[in-house]
Design an enzyme around this catalytic site. Structure first.
Site, short mmCIF file in Angstrom:
data_model
loop_
_atom_site.label_atom_id
_atom_site.label_comp_id
_atom_site.label_asym_id
_atom_site.label_seq_id
_atom_site.Cartn_x
_atom_site.Cartn_y
_atom_site.Cartn_z
N LYS A 142 0.87 -1.19 0.00
CA LYS A 142 0.00 0.00 0.00
C LYS A 142 0.90 1.23 0.00
O LYS A 142 1.74 1.38 0.90
CB LYS A 142 -0.90 0.03 1.23
N GLU A 184 0.33 -1.74 16.61
CA GLU A 184 0.11 -2.50 15.37
C GLU A 184 0.57 -3.96 15.52
O GLU A 184 0.12 -4.83 14.79
CB GLU A 184 0.83 -1.84 14.19
N LYS A 226 1.02 -10.61 8.48
CA LYS A 226 0.66 -9.66 7.43
C LYS A 226 0.85 -10.30 6.05
O LYS A 226 0.02 -10.14 5.16
CB LYS A 226 1.48 -8.38 7.56
N GLU A 236 -7.34 -6.00 -1.32
CA GLU A 236 -8.40 -5.71 -0.36
C GLU A 236 -9.78 -5.80 -1.02
O GLU A 236 -10.61 -4.91 -0.88
CB GLU A 236 -8.18 -4.31 0.27
N ARG A 241 -8.14 -8.68 3.81
CA ARG A 241 -7.13 -7.67 4.14
C ARG A 241 -7.72 -6.54 4.97
O ARG A 241 -7.01 -5.91 5.77
CB ARG A 241 -6.49 -7.12 2.85
N ASN A 245 -7.37 -3.37 9.20
CA ASN A 245 -7.78 -2.01 9.58
C ASN A 245 -8.48 -1.97 10.94
O ASN A 245 -9.09 -0.96 11.29
CB ASN A 245 -8.72 -1.43 8.51
N HIS A 248 -8.90 1.15 13.03
CA HIS A 248 -8.49 2.30 12.22
C HIS A 248 -9.63 3.28 11.94
O HIS A 248 -9.38 4.46 11.74
CB HIS A 248 -7.88 1.82 10.90
N HIS A 252 -9.05 6.76 13.03
CA HIS A 252 -8.95 7.85 12.04
C HIS A 252 -9.74 9.07 12.48
O HIS A 252 -9.30 10.21 12.28
CB HIS A 252 -9.50 7.36 10.69
N HIS A 266 -0.35 7.86 15.06
CA HIS A 266 -1.22 6.88 14.39
C HIS A 266 -1.41 5.62 15.25
O HIS A 266 -2.53 5.15 15.45
CB HIS A 266 -0.65 6.53 13.02
N1 GLY Z 1 -2.02 -1.28 6.84
C1 GLY Z 1 -3.09 -2.06 6.36
C2 GLY Z 1 -2.78 -2.78 5.12
O1 GLY Z 1 -1.65 -2.83 4.70
O2 GLY Z 1 -3.67 -3.34 4.52
#
Ligand code: GLY
Length: 366
Positions: A142, A184, A226, A236, A241, A245, A248, A252, A266
């Site tokens: 991303k 995270e 991940k 996504e 995926r 989040n 988030h 956010h 963050h």
């Molecule tokens: N940080 C979330 C993702 O990489 O999908």
């Protein structure tokens, strides 16, 4: 060295994790880069790591030049992207050439996006220097910049050629940044791995304090999680995926109120957001109150905000929900929200009524 493959067909690559890896980066990269010169893009905070990387490339016979950008979220902007692209063109970067992103998520996201569009795509390498970038943003492709309308609204999926993670670079990272990145790490346990959450409860304090074994284990575990999730849903599209989040959407809204500033990092927003997601899940009877309390207790033990009050964001609930309505995940008027049936049992709920969330946030603020 731990090597975690990210299996994405023609876009597959390795995440290599080892103490001292930065000093060996030249040897690691020469089979990837070949004999072409590379450009390193770094932020002004990573000067010592830049010197180590430069020396290591030179020792491996790789010619490098450098672009140093201001640190901070403001660097993920159109203006800096334009400057960076012009500088990379002036440096003569060709489509098969590599640009090295040395820094935290801001540098990784910016360089990833610049290389996605430069000459319709050239190559890049991620060398993340924050815990947050090591366990999340450097892996999975991303990339992007912020727009006036919101964070990360301009971007592309663009996978790196390799990710080099040296946990030793965290020794010079401010503790607040380590804690924020740790949010995270814990997130992976909350998503689908209750055993890893229990590991975090037992070892989180040591990790934050600098224990090298705890850091190495957690980074490798997080990166493997991940890589697995990204391998299942690179773009996504299936919802898999989207689990990454967790926390988030609430987070956010809190970050937006803080103006995406150092007032709330963050990772701190993600911790508070996960706390809110579990609290909301318990409030509507989806998960046990015990699980929600356990999550909140771990955030407090880790020096992270466990919810709205601890985030010190005092905006009215209606305004927070308004931020949530502008989330880029909004689809056909509804906002898919990650909720939990328990620790390690997160799922995407596409039926959440935002007015109910607003009532919940009003109660939280009291
Ligand atoms: N940080 C979330 C993702 O990489 O999908």
């Amino acid at each position: 060295m731990t090597v975690v493959p990210v299996a994405l067909g023609a876009r597959s690559y390795e995440v290599r994790i080892a103490s001292g890896l930065l000093t060996r980066a030249g040897d690691e990269l020469s089979p990837v880069i070949g004999t072409r010169p590379v450009v390193i893009v770094a932020d002004e905070h990573v000067a010592p790591h830049l010197a180590t990387l430069r020396q290591s490339l030179r020792a491996a016979g790789i010619v490098s030049s450098e672009i140093v950008l201001p640190a901070g979220e403001g660097t993920k902007s159109w203006a800096v992207l334009e400057r960076l692209c012009d500088a990379l063109l002036a440096a003569g970067v060709e489509r098969q050439d590599h640009v090295i992103a040395l820094g935290g998520g801001v540098i990784g996201d910016l360089v990833g996006f610049a290389t996605a569009i430069l000459k319709r795509g050239c190559r890049f390498v991620q060398v993340p220097t924050t815990l947050l970038a090591q366990v999340d943003s450097s892996v999975g492709g991303k990339t992007g910049i912020n727009a006036r309308a919101g964070k990360n609204l301009i971007g592309a999926f663009h996978q790196p050629s390799v990710v080099l993670i040296d946990p030793d670079v965290l020794d010079t990272l401010p503790e607040r940044q380590v804690r924020a990145g740790y949010a995270e790490v814990v997130k992976y346990g909350l998503i689908d791995d209750a055993d890893f959450f229990a590991w975090c409860e037992a070892n989180g304090a040591a990790l934050i304090a600098g224990d090298a074994d705890a850091r190495a284990y957690a980074i490798a575990h997080a990166v493997s999680a991940k890589a697995r999730i990204v391998g299942e849903d690179e773009f996504e599209t299936t919802g898999r995926r989207a689990l990454l989040n967790l926390g988030h959407t609430f987070g956010h809204a809190l970050e937006a109120e803080a103006g995406f500033s150092d007032r709330l990092l963050h990772g701190e927003a993600v911790a508070a957001g996960c706390g809110l997601a579990f609290d909301y899940s318990a409030t509507i009877g989806l998960c046990s109150r015990d699980d929600a309390d356990r999550v909140a207790a771990h955030w407090r033990a880790s020096g992270l905000p466990d919810g709205l009050a601890a985030s010190r964001i005092t905006a009215p609930a209606a305004r927070l929900v308004e931020h949530m309505r502008h989330d880029k995940k909004m689809a056909a008027g509804t906002l898919p929200l990650l909720l939990a049936r328990g620790i390690g049992e997160t799922f995407l709920d596409k039926t959440v009524a935002l007015d109910r969330v607003e009532l919940f946030l009003e109660t939280e603020a009291r």
